[in-house]
Each structure stands twice: as C-alpha cells, then as structure tokens.
Design an enzyme around this catalytic site. Structure first.
Site, PDB file in Angstrom:
ATOM      1  N   ASP A  28      -0.723  -1.617   8.465  1.00 37.41           N
ATOM      2  CA  ASP A  28      -0.996  -2.605   9.826  1.00 37.41           C
ATOM      3  C   ASP A  28      -1.515  -4.029   9.338  1.00 37.41           C
ATOM      4  O   ASP A  28      -1.989  -4.740   9.471  1.00 37.41           O
ATOM      5  CB  ASP A  28      -2.365  -2.586  10.398  1.00 37.41           C
ATOM      6  CG  ASP A  28      -2.352  -0.686  10.518  1.00 37.41           C
ATOM      7  OD1 ASP A  28      -1.152   0.084  10.802  1.00 37.41           O
ATOM      8  OD2 ASP A  28      -3.581  -0.265  10.193  1.00 37.41           O
ATOM      9  N   GLU A 198       0.449   2.499  20.204  1.00 36.63           N
ATOM     10  CA  GLU A 198      -0.972   1.710  18.880  1.00 36.63           C
ATOM     11  C   GLU A 198      -0.319   0.098  18.949  1.00 36.63           C
ATOM     12  O   GLU A 198       1.507  -0.023  19.356  1.00 36.63           O
ATOM     13  CB  GLU A 198      -1.354   2.176  18.705  1.00 36.63           C
ATOM     14  CG  GLU A 198      -0.127   2.800  17.533  1.00 36.63           C
ATOM     15  CD  GLU A 198      -1.129   3.531  16.773  1.00 36.63           C
ATOM     16  OE1 GLU A 198      -1.630   4.715  17.435  1.00 36.63           O
ATOM     17  OE2 GLU A 198      -0.232   3.687  15.706  1.00 36.63           O
TER      18      GLU A 198
END
Length: 318
Positions: A28, A198
């Site tokens: 991420d 997401e």
C-alpha cells in the site's frame, strides 16, 4: 538529531532503483514529494496483530533510499489495536499529516476506522491528533479504510476512502481534522466505479481528474489497478480499463498504488506492491516502482512491470 540517528540508508550507488526498491515486506505505498524530496509511506506487511507501526523511506532521486523507522506507531495512537494500514500523506498548515486506517473494523460496534496523526517533520514522530478516529462507521457500505487525500487546484482537500467494494468521498476542513458538508449539505458522497474493491487514488493532469483504484482480492494473483477519467473531482467515474496487472514473468497480486510526478516534463511514476513469483504468503508483498505514461489522447498506457525499476530522476530538474 534523533531523526538523523535513526535513518538507515539502503540501495546506495545503483544505476537504477531495482524492484523491489527497498528490502522487506511492505504494501500500500503512498508516494509523495515533500520539500523537494521523494517519500514513500507503506503499510508494514505482516499479520494484523503485528501491524502496529509504519516506516517511511526518502530519496533525492528515486534510486537511493533512506529508511526512517517507526514514523508512526502504537505508542502515539491510544485506540490502535491492530491492522495499521495504508497511510495517506499531506503537507499543509506548516505541518505533516498522516491519515491511516486502524483495527480493520467489521461493524459499527467495533472501535477503529480512519484516523489522523500530525508531525512537524516528514520523518515523524507522528502523533494522533484527535484521540479517536475521524471516521469510525460504515457509510454507504464502505469499510473505513484505504483513505487518500487529494488537494484540488482551488485549495480544497477531499478524502476518498473505502473497502468492501464501496468508495466514498468527504470534504475536509482547512485544519484537516474534521469533515465538513458539501455544498448540498451532505457529508458523504458515494463515488464507487465499476469493479472497485479498495485503494482509491486521484491525480489531476491537464484539467482532467484521473481516479484510480484496485480490483480483486489483495491476497490473490489477480489483484490489479484500473482507472477512470472525469471532468470533476465528484465524477462520474466511468471505468476505462486496467493499467497494472499480473505478469507471469515478473510478479502477481499487483495493486494498491500511488503516483508521483518526476523531475521532467510530464514524467510520472507508479509506486505499487506486488507478490514476488512463487511467494505463497499473502503478506509477502514488496514495494516497486515503474514508469507510467499518458498517450496523446490523455489515456494511461498499460504499465510494464520490471525488475530494473527506474533510473534516477532528481527533482532539481524541474
């Protein structure tokens, strides 16, 4: 002085960054330019109960990176229990802000959600600014995780966030410590595009808003990145297609990315995580970087993943 002592140089004297760009399991990655230097803030990729801190990495040229350990940690977030995820970084008001997800809440009855921490230095230490989450409930079906903060040309900050297949946007107050109503009086707007899972990200180029997100399951091989183009930060975001996906010769599980502008004109880099070939641990994710190009029509070309990474791009070229 304490920050300087903790710095740990990695990847020195290389012709290119290589991929991964620094050692360790990290996911991420949020890439950003702060004070004429590249920074990456990733999730520490480990079992949820071990995700209690975040490291950061800085570079003058995208090739040589310095590690800044534990810029954010449990010691400075009283309500953090586990699963510290997906930092989003903002420089504003003569400070640095990290928005983070914590605790992986599964319902509105659990404590956790999206918080914000503040520091005077990009290397931290960042300290929780509210003593509680900024967003702690499911709204429009969106799990409060995976936040990204976008500053529009008029100076307004918006936050896009959400897991479980739903994406919301909210409007941030000037102090970045609360959300305020949109012009129509609403507090949350759902902007979920087709196939969204997401990891939202937004950039603006030539007057167009490029909204990007991850599709598929993060533990699976088909995790990937897709995008849309709109004339407004509110959308509508109509899916154009995938730009980053698995390559049987390089890696799988490719996604949850960010984009930074390099030192040259229209020079862009995509920073993302991937599973190395043969890696069976879902947490076995590494941070990588490759060039990202726009074609003459303004669409994003599919990204070619590499092991070489990128050549040096000092920001002083601007």
């Amino acid at each position: 002085m304490a920050v300087a002592v903790s710095e740990q140089p990695v990847n020195q004297a290389l012709a290119t960054s290589g991929n991964p760009i620094f050692p360790g399991w990290y996911a991420d990655p949020e890439g950003i330019v702060l004070d004429d230097e590249y920074w990456i803030y990733p999730t520490f990729s480990a079992p949820y109960d071990e995700q209690l801190f975040m490291d950061a990495f800085s570079s003058k040229d995208l090739v040589t990176w310095t590690k800044h350990p534990k810029v954010l940690s449990k010691e400075n977030i009283s309500w953090l229990r586990r699963a510290l995820w997906a930092p989003a970084i903002v420089q504003a008001n003569d400070k640095y802000y990290i928005f983070f997800g914590a605790n992986d809440i599964q319902s509105n009855e659990e404590p956790g959600g999206i918080g914000v921490a503040v520091a005077d230095n990009p290397a931290g230490p960042f300290k929780d600014a509210l003593g509680k989450p900024l967003i702690d409930k499911f709204v429009n079906g969106a799990q409060p995780i995976d936040q990204f903060v976008f500053k529009d040309d008029d100076g307004q900050y918006y936050m896009y966030y959400g897991g479980w297949g739903h994406c919301n946007m909210v409007k941030l107050a000037p102090d970045l410590l609360s959300i305020v109503p949109f012009d129509d009086g609403t507090m949350y707007k759902e902007v979920t595009p087709e196939n969204y899972t997401e990891g939202p990200f937004m950039l603006k180029r030539d007057g167009k808003y490029y909204f990007m997100w991850s599709e598929g399951a993060w533990v699976g091989p088909d995790y990937c990145v897709a995008y849309a183009i709109a004339d407004s930060p509110f959308g509508p975001f109509e899916r154009v297609g995938k730009i980053l996906q698995r390559d049987a010769a390089v890696g799988t599980g490719v996604g949850h990315h960010s984009v930074v502008k390099g030192g040259g004109e229209d020079e862009w880099y995509i920073i993302y995580h991937r599973h190395p070939l043969g890696e069976t641990d879902g947490n076995g994710r590494v941070t990588c970087i490759d060039r990202m190009y726009f074609n003459e029509e303004g669409k994003i070309e599919p990204v070619r993943m590499t092991y070489e990474g990128v050549a040096a791009s000092p920001l002083t070229n601007k």
